[in-house]
Write a protein that holds these residues in place. Structure first.
Motif, PDB file in Angstrom:
ATOM      1  N   GLY A   1      -3.905   4.337  -4.913  1.00  8.41           N
ATOM      2  CA  GLY A   1      -2.639   3.337  -4.933  1.00  8.41           C
ATOM      3  C   GLY A   1      -1.355   3.523  -4.884  1.00  8.41           C
ATOM      4  N   VAL A   2      -1.088   5.059  -4.318  1.00 11.78           N
ATOM      5  CA  VAL A   2       0.264   5.375  -3.994  1.00 11.78           C
ATOM      6  C   VAL A   2       0.617   5.519  -2.535  1.00 11.78           C
ATOM      7  CG1 VAL A   2       0.270   6.903  -5.929  1.00 11.78           C
ATOM      8  CG2 VAL A   2      -0.442   7.778  -3.800  1.00 11.78           C
ATOM      9  N   GLY A   3      -0.181   4.743  -1.616  1.00 13.73           N
ATOM     10  CA  GLY A   3       0.155   4.483  -0.321  1.00 13.73           C
ATOM     11  C   GLY A   3      -0.396   5.805   0.378  1.00 13.73           C
ATOM     12  N   LYS A   4      -1.449   6.749   0.269  1.00 17.21           N
ATOM     13  CA  LYS A   4      -1.644   7.703   1.018  1.00 17.21           C
ATOM     14  C   LYS A   4      -2.265   7.310   2.478  1.00 17.21           C
ATOM     15  CE  LYS A   4      -4.641   9.753  -1.513  1.00 17.21           C
ATOM     16  NZ  LYS A   4      -4.740   8.757  -2.865  1.00 17.21           N
TER      17      LYS A   4
ATOM     18  N   GLY B   1       2.848   8.740  -8.192  1.00 16.93           N
ATOM     19  CA  GLY B   1       3.282   7.373  -8.267  1.00 16.93           C
ATOM     20  C   GLY B   1       1.940   6.706  -9.037  1.00 16.93           C
ATOM     21  N   GLU B   2       2.492   5.537  -9.487  1.00 15.58           N
ATOM     22  CA  GLU B   2       1.476   4.610  -9.740  1.00 15.58           C
ATOM     23  C   GLU B   2       0.814   3.708  -8.713  1.00 15.58           C
ATOM     24  OE1 GLU B   2       2.683   1.286 -12.273  1.00 15.58           O
ATOM     25  OE2 GLU B   2       4.744   2.040 -11.840  1.00 15.58           O
ATOM     26  N   ASP B   3      -0.352   2.944  -9.045  1.00 11.34           N
ATOM     27  CA  ASP B   3      -1.134   2.238  -8.051  1.00 11.34           C
ATOM     28  C   ASP B   3      -0.104   0.876  -7.763  1.00 11.34           C
ATOM     29  OD1 ASP B   3      -2.738   0.490  -6.578  1.00 11.34           O
ATOM     30  OD2 ASP B   3      -4.259   0.806  -8.199  1.00 11.34           O
TER      31      ASP B   3
ATOM     32  N   ARG C   1     -10.789   3.104  -7.688  1.00 10.42           N
ATOM     33  CA  ARG C   1     -10.360   2.510  -6.509  1.00 10.42           C
ATOM     34  C   ARG C   1     -10.904   1.273  -6.073  1.00 10.42           C
ATOM     35  NH1 ARG C   1     -12.121   6.207  -2.712  1.00 10.42           N
ATOM     36  NH2 ARG C   1     -13.481   4.843  -1.725  1.00 10.42           N
ATOM     37  N   ALA C   2     -12.281   1.113  -6.140  1.00 11.31           N
ATOM     38  CA  ALA C   2     -12.921   0.068  -6.149  1.00 11.31           C
ATOM     39  C   ALA C   2     -12.506  -1.247  -6.909  1.00 11.31           C
ATOM     40  CB  ALA C   2     -14.249   0.096  -6.387  1.00 11.31           C
ATOM     41  N   ILE C   3     -12.530  -0.939  -8.365  1.00  8.45           N
ATOM     42  CA  ILE C   3     -11.683  -1.773  -9.045  1.00  8.45           C
ATOM     43  C   ILE C   3     -10.455  -2.276  -8.467  1.00  8.45           C
ATOM     44  CG2 ILE C   3     -10.976  -2.340 -11.402  1.00  8.45           C
ATOM     45  CD1 ILE C   3     -13.164  -0.553 -12.244  1.00  8.45           C
ATOM     46  N   SER C   4      -9.420  -1.341  -8.263  1.00  4.23           N
ATOM     47  CA  SER C   4      -8.061  -1.554  -7.748  1.00  4.23           C
ATOM     48  C   SER C   4      -8.277  -2.693  -6.546  1.00  4.23           C
ATOM     49  CB  SER C   4      -7.279  -0.502  -7.486  1.00  4.23           C
ATOM     50  OG  SER C   4      -5.968  -0.847  -6.856  1.00  4.23           O
ATOM     51  N   ARG C   5      -8.970  -2.355  -5.476  1.00  6.23           N
ATOM     52  CA  ARG C   5      -9.201  -3.175  -4.565  1.00  6.23           C
ATOM     53  C   ARG C   5      -9.776  -4.349  -4.569  1.00  6.23           C
ATOM     54  NH1 ARG C   5      -9.926   1.468   0.578  1.00  6.23           N
ATOM     55  NH2 ARG C   5      -7.995   2.361   0.301  1.00  6.23           N
ATOM     56  N   LEU C   6     -10.816  -4.221  -5.403  1.00  5.09           N
ATOM     57  CA  LEU C   6     -11.420  -5.725  -5.414  1.00  5.09           C
ATOM     58  C   LEU C   6     -10.497  -6.630  -6.366  1.00  5.09           C
ATOM     59  CD1 LEU C   6     -15.132  -4.644  -6.393  1.00  5.09           C
ATOM     60  CD2 LEU C   6     -14.467  -5.800  -4.290  1.00  5.09           C
ATOM     61  N   THR C   7      -9.707  -6.193  -7.053  1.00  2.86           N
ATOM     62  CA  THR C   7      -8.674  -7.078  -8.009  1.00  2.86           C
ATOM     63  C   THR C   7      -7.881  -7.687  -7.244  1.00  2.86           C
ATOM     64  OG1 THR C   7      -9.170  -5.912  -9.972  1.00  2.86           O
ATOM     65  CG2 THR C   7      -6.880  -7.048  -9.525  1.00  2.86           C
TER      66      THR C   7
END
Length: 379
Positions: free
Chosen positions: A126-129, A246-248, A363-369
């Protein structure tokens, strides 16, 4: 177990004469699609043609990346990568009349430019890589056919489809190969891709990668570039490592994830949304076991929304890893996900979240959210 879609409109009033759902107005004549009914077959030439940044990253550029002012490493990464892209403006390194790595001078004999021939983006999820990696692809002055972009999994799928030697031949004429989410959790695949990258570097291809390391070993979501470089053995001299702190960003300043909807709300929305799919979550997990992950992108072709009922905890790690791949493909394609049942942050057990694949699950949780937020407009 047979595959079935989510429950029908048991408690929703549908007028056969006017094709309306009570309370939400007209609905399409056709029922929603079902992911469970799809078993796509993807030819090898499509795998090659689709090695470009995914739709979500079609329009990203370095100047659309918004560095966190509290994280100077993000600004520094943009500066370094912009320079790296500019340095790839000459002819292919092994081509006749090619220029040096920085674009100056001519060489009469094939010679690989000295110094790092690749960049490695080292940072948390979530830092934009991926944004930066796609921006590098867009900024590199070469025709799209001379640049390739894909995840580690997609690259191994390409080798499986074409064979090792054919993959080397196909990619060795490229100016740049970008690999997102370099995997370190499958030693066999890691060695395979490491060998492939060695051949490509020898052919003059520039490399860029982000990692998908084992945070259970490295601690608290941080990545150690030395581990990545050790895994790819003799390639370490070809990479310059860039740490991105960084943060997500997907959660930066945003509200909490929306609560799941009811089965009825999800079903109504699926019937009212053109191009939506509707599936029962447990049945979908069963179906994913029958479809190779290389086809998960094709599985979502043409969908404008994914609607899921009865979301439950994922039962085992193999199923969880398949769901991670599906979540990545949905996120890449910006397909909103509307769901009933448990919230997405309860998909994976504590044991999974504390284990070797921890980063993948977060990452999956972040993206599905993020996709669940996008789906709020459907209700």
């Amino acid at each position: 177990m047979s595959c079935s879609v989510a429950r029908p409109l048991d408690s929703v009033t549908v007028s056969s004469s006017s094709a309306t759902v009570s309370g939400i107005g007209p609905i399409p004549e056709a029922a929603p699609a079902s992911l469970c009914a799809r078993e796509p077959h993807v030819p090898a030439d499509r795998l090659v043609a689709e090695m470009v940044p995914p739709p979500r990253f079609d329009s990203v550029r370095f100047d659309t990346y918004l560095p966190d002012p509290n994280q100077p490493s993000q600004t520094e990464a943009v500066r370094v990568l912009s320079g790296f892209a500019a340095g790839l403006g000459g002819a292919h390194a092994t081509g006749a009349g090619r220029r040096g790595f920085l674009g100056f001078g001519r060489s009469k004999a094939p010679k690989i430019p000295a110094g790092p021939r690749g960049v490695y983006l080292d940072g948390g999820y979530g830092v934009g890589k991926t944004h930066l990696l796609a921006s590098l692809w867009h900024a590199t002055p070469a025709e799209p056919s001379l640049k390739a972009f894909g995840t580690f999994v997609e690259l191994t799928n390409l080798v499986g489809a074409l064979g090792f030697q054919k993959t080397v031949q196909t990619l060795s004429g490229h100016r740049l190969l970008c690999i997102d989410e370099f995997e370190l959790d499958d030693p066999g695949d890691t060695v395979l891709v490491s060998t492939l990258l060695g051949k490509l570097v020898d052919a003059g291809v520039a490399l860029a990668a982000t990692s998908n390391t084992l945070p259970g070993k490295l601690g608290e979501g941080r990545f150690a570039s030395v581990d990545f470089l050790r895994e790819i053995q003799g390639l370490s001299a070809h990479f310059r490592s860039l740490r991105i702190d960084g943060e997500d960003y997907r959660h930066r300043g945003l509200p909490e994830a929306p609560a799941p909807y009811s089965d009825e709300e999800v079903t109504k929305a699926a019937y009212a949304t053109e191009g939506a799919s509707l599936d029962d979550f447990p049945h979908l997990l069963t179906h994913l076991a029958r479809v190779h992950p290389s086809r998960y992108g094709a599985l979502t072709d043409g969908l404008k929304a994914v609607c899921l009922t009865d979301v439950q905890p994922v039962p085992d790690q193999s199923t969880a890893l398949r769901l991670v791949v599906l979540a990545d493909r949905l996120y890449d394609r910006e397909v909103p996900v509307l769901a009933s049942g448990l919230p997405f942050d309860r998909l994976f057990s504590e044991e999974m979240l504390n284990g070797g694949y921890r980063k993948k699950y977060f990452r999956a949780i972040s993206r599905l959210t993020a996709l669940a937020r996008d789906a709020q407009r459907l209700v």
